[in-house]
Design a protein around this motif. Structure first.
Motif, short mmCIF file in Angstrom:
data_model
loop_
_atom_site.label_atom_id
_atom_site.label_comp_id
_atom_site.label_asym_id
_atom_site.label_seq_id
_atom_site.Cartn_x
_atom_site.Cartn_y
_atom_site.Cartn_z
N ARG A 180 -2.81 -8.88 7.81
CA ARG A 180 -2.97 -7.26 7.37
C ARG A 180 -3.17 -7.33 5.77
O ARG A 180 -2.00 -7.91 5.23
CB ARG A 180 -2.30 -6.31 7.95
CG ARG A 180 -2.64 -4.79 7.27
CD ARG A 180 -1.40 -3.86 7.97
NE ARG A 180 -1.62 -2.45 7.31
CZ ARG A 180 -2.50 -1.62 8.07
NH1 ARG A 180 -2.61 -1.64 9.21
NH2 ARG A 180 -2.48 -0.31 7.37
N GLY A 181 -4.06 -6.77 5.15
CA GLY A 181 -3.87 -6.70 3.83
C GLY A 181 -5.20 -6.92 3.05
O GLY A 181 -6.38 -7.29 3.87
N ASN A 182 -5.43 -6.79 1.82
CA ASN A 182 -6.66 -7.20 1.14
C ASN A 182 -6.57 -8.70 0.85
O ASN A 182 -5.65 -9.24 0.97
CB ASN A 182 -6.83 -6.13 0.07
CG ASN A 182 -5.99 -6.31 -1.12
OD1 ASN A 182 -5.08 -7.14 -1.25
ND2 ASN A 182 -5.45 -5.10 -1.48
N GLY A 189 -2.90 -16.50 2.68
CA GLY A 189 -3.78 -16.60 3.91
C GLY A 189 -5.09 -15.87 3.67
O GLY A 189 -5.64 -15.83 2.36
N VAL A 190 -5.72 -15.39 4.85
CA VAL A 190 -6.89 -14.68 4.76
C VAL A 190 -6.89 -13.37 5.45
O VAL A 190 -5.83 -13.05 6.21
CB VAL A 190 -8.07 -15.65 5.29
CG1 VAL A 190 -8.25 -16.82 4.60
CG2 VAL A 190 -7.58 -15.87 6.87
N PRO A 218 4.03 -6.13 5.83
CA PRO A 218 4.50 -5.25 4.71
C PRO A 218 3.74 -3.79 4.60
O PRO A 218 2.73 -3.65 4.99
CB PRO A 218 3.79 -5.78 3.51
CG PRO A 218 3.82 -7.27 4.03
CD PRO A 218 3.44 -7.26 5.38
N GLN A 219 4.51 -2.73 4.47
CA GLN A 219 4.28 -1.28 4.62
C GLN A 219 3.12 -1.12 3.77
O GLN A 219 2.32 -0.20 4.01
CB GLN A 219 5.32 -0.43 4.51
CG GLN A 219 6.33 -0.41 5.76
CD GLN A 219 5.91 0.12 7.01
OE1 GLN A 219 5.27 1.00 7.00
NE2 GLN A 219 5.97 -0.65 8.07
N ASN A 220 2.92 -1.64 2.54
CA ASN A 220 2.00 -1.39 1.50
C ASN A 220 0.69 -2.34 1.56
O ASN A 220 0.01 -1.91 0.83
CB ASN A 220 2.57 -1.19 0.24
CG ASN A 220 3.02 -2.68 -0.20
OD1 ASN A 220 3.22 -3.72 0.75
ND2 ASN A 220 3.07 -2.88 -1.59
N ASN A 221 0.80 -2.96 2.60
CA ASN A 221 -0.55 -4.03 2.78
C ASN A 221 -1.87 -3.02 3.24
O ASN A 221 -1.62 -2.11 4.11
CB ASN A 221 -0.45 -4.90 3.70
CG ASN A 221 0.19 -6.33 2.95
OD1 ASN A 221 0.96 -6.11 1.77
ND2 ASN A 221 0.01 -7.44 3.61
N ALA A 222 -2.86 -3.21 2.47
CA ALA A 222 -4.12 -2.41 2.87
C ALA A 222 -4.56 -2.55 4.22
O ALA A 222 -4.38 -3.88 4.84
CB ALA A 222 -5.28 -2.64 1.86
N GLY A 223 -5.15 -1.62 4.77
CA GLY A 223 -5.63 -1.81 6.17
C GLY A 223 -5.75 -0.48 7.03
O GLY A 223 -5.35 0.61 6.49
N SER A 224 -6.34 -0.31 8.17
CA SER A 224 -6.58 0.78 8.77
C SER A 224 -5.42 0.86 9.81
O SER A 224 -4.90 -0.19 10.32
CB SER A 224 -8.01 0.56 9.41
OG SER A 224 -9.15 0.70 8.54
N ARG A 226 -2.13 2.61 11.65
CA ARG A 226 -0.65 2.75 11.26
C ARG A 226 -0.20 1.79 10.34
O ARG A 226 -0.28 0.43 10.48
CB ARG A 226 0.51 2.87 12.38
CG ARG A 226 1.67 3.31 12.17
CD ARG A 226 2.43 3.50 13.54
NE ARG A 226 1.99 4.56 14.35
CZ ARG A 226 1.74 4.41 15.61
NH1 ARG A 226 2.04 3.41 16.28
NH2 ARG A 226 1.16 5.47 16.34
N ALA A 227 0.60 2.21 9.17
CA ALA A 227 1.08 1.17 8.16
C ALA A 227 1.87 0.28 8.90
O ALA A 227 2.74 0.24 9.74
CB ALA A 227 1.78 1.79 7.33
N GLY A 228 1.82 -1.12 8.41
CA GLY A 228 2.64 -2.37 8.99
C GLY A 228 2.13 -2.78 10.40
O GLY A 228 2.86 -3.37 10.91
N THR A 229 0.95 -2.31 10.82
CA THR A 229 0.58 -2.70 12.29
C THR A 229 -0.65 -3.37 11.89
O THR A 229 -1.59 -3.14 11.16
CB THR A 229 0.49 -1.72 13.11
OG1 THR A 229 -0.67 -0.94 12.71
CG2 THR A 229 1.84 -0.92 13.16
N ASP A 230 -0.91 -4.30 12.98
CA ASP A 230 -2.24 -5.09 13.01
C ASP A 230 -2.69 -5.16 14.52
O ASP A 230 -1.88 -5.13 15.48
CB ASP A 230 -2.48 -6.56 12.40
CG ASP A 230 -1.46 -7.37 12.81
OD1 ASP A 230 -1.18 -8.53 12.34
OD2 ASP A 230 -0.80 -7.08 13.91
N ARG A 231 -3.93 -4.52 14.84
CA ARG A 231 -4.62 -4.61 16.17
C ARG A 231 -6.11 -5.22 16.09
O ARG A 231 -6.71 -4.99 14.92
CB ARG A 231 -4.56 -3.17 16.65
CG ARG A 231 -3.29 -2.40 17.01
CD ARG A 231 -2.42 -3.15 17.82
NE ARG A 231 -1.25 -2.25 18.18
CZ ARG A 231 0.00 -2.53 17.30
NH1 ARG A 231 -0.10 -3.48 16.52
NH2 ARG A 231 1.00 -1.68 17.82
#
Length: 343
Positions: A180-182, A189-190, A218-224, A226-231
């Motif tokens: 997760r992140g920009n 990483g990517v 990380p809670q401040n990483n960009a993404g769609s 809930r913060a801190g999660t990846d799906r």
């Protein structure tokens, strides 16, 4: 193995047995573009195809990846037998004992500044019979030109091959890579991507679609979501609205330029899967309809689906969550071609 000593001397190498396993592959590294983390001539990242041995079953397997860099100034790519700590500089502002001057046709002791040292000041232009000097300082960190930059260790599990799948059948893994992140936050990483994002199999092969998410980014990483999660999920892309002759294959299902999913109806869709199986790919569980599922927040982090694929065709798909138009586009393609062995 290396045995340490208390006297300050180097360790002692000890040869041990091979545990009755085959010798590892040792090969030249494929070409990759400088400073682009392994992009090859085809524009994709270099990879290594590994066939999992039948007798390798364990819940805690460890994979260690090391990314070594040696610049052209280091003799023999860093493998010269005389390259050791005796060549270190005596002080930070003094040159090392590594000879680079002779690579440029200069004597080892020269007044042009061609030394393997920290930020050398070199005189590139030879201006005889004149007092004019044109010095240039080269940004050169001697710590960076022969070292391991990345050292990553991953733990994974290898499970028993299902008993109902023939031993001769091919199983292809389709996973997800990235975090997760920009692009800045994920470096080195990517961002999210399917791995591989272009997969070709034969009719009769099996595909194991699987990935593992997390709730601890990380809670401040960009993404769609809930913060801190990846799906992740997989949805067939809709068809192109205005086809252009020669630009897209007529037999392909889904358009890479589109960002809406195709409608799921009662007929078969992506890979010939039925409606229930397509719902599983979309929501990660065909019974997970409670909670916040619009962005998959309340779905599980892990997904696994093993399918026998018999329908030929080309399918292009995407992840509905990780599709921020600014810079994220998690899309992939699966091509199922006719079997070469009558599977």
């Amino acid at each position: 193995a290396v045995v340490s000593t208390q006297s300050g001397h180097y360790g002692r190498g000890v040869e041990i047995g091979s545990h009755n396993v085959a010798a590892p592959d040792c090969m030249a590294s494929p070409w990759s573009r400088d400073n682009h983390h392994g992009n090859n001539l085809d524009g994709f990242m270099n990879s290594y195809n590994w066939t999992v041995p039948d007798d390798l079953l364990h819940q805690n397997c460890v994979l260690r990846l090391r990314y070594n860099i040696t610049s052209g100034e280091v003799p023999d790519g860093g493998f010269h037998p005389d390259l050791n700590s005796t060549l270190n500089a005596d002080a930070d502002d003094e040159p090392t004992g590594i000879d680079i001057a002779t690579q440029y046709g200069l004597p080892v002791e020269n007044d042009r500044g061609y030394y393997f040292e920290q930020d050398p000041v070199v005189h590139v232009f030879d201006l005889p019979d004149t007092d004019v000097t044109i010095p240039l300082e080269v940004s050169f960190n001697t710590n960076q030109h022969g070292r391991t930059f990345e050292d990553r260790t991953h733990v994974f599990e290898i499970r028993q091959r299902p008993a109902d799948i023939p031993a001769s059948a091919t199983i292809r893994n389709l996973n997800v890579r990235g975090k997760r992140g920009n692009i800045v936050q994920t470096y080195p990483g990517v961002e999210y991507d399917y791995q591989p994002n272009r997969l070709e199999i034969e009719a009769g092969d099996y595909i194991h679609i699987q990935w593992t998410g997390a709730n601890s980014n990380p809670q401040n990483n960009a993404g769609s979501g809930r913060a801190g999660t990846d799906r992740h999920n997989m949805l067939l892309l809709r068809e192109i609205t205005w086809p252009k002759e020669g630009a897209f294959e007529d037999e392909a299902h889904g358009c890479f330029a589109c960002n809406y999913p195709a409608r799921i109806n009662n007929s078969t869709g992506i890979l010939g899967l039925d409606r229930r199986e397509q719902l599983m790919l979309a929501y990660l569980d065909n019974q997970q309809y409670y909670g916040d599922v619009e962005e998959l927040d309340d779905t599980g982090t892990h997904f696994s689906m093993l399918k026998h694929i018999t329908t030929e065709g080309i399918w292009r798909f995407f992840c509905s969550r990780n599709n921020n138009f600014t810079n994220r586009s998690q899309k992939g393609e699966i091509r199922v071609v006719a079997s070469s062995q009558g599977k």
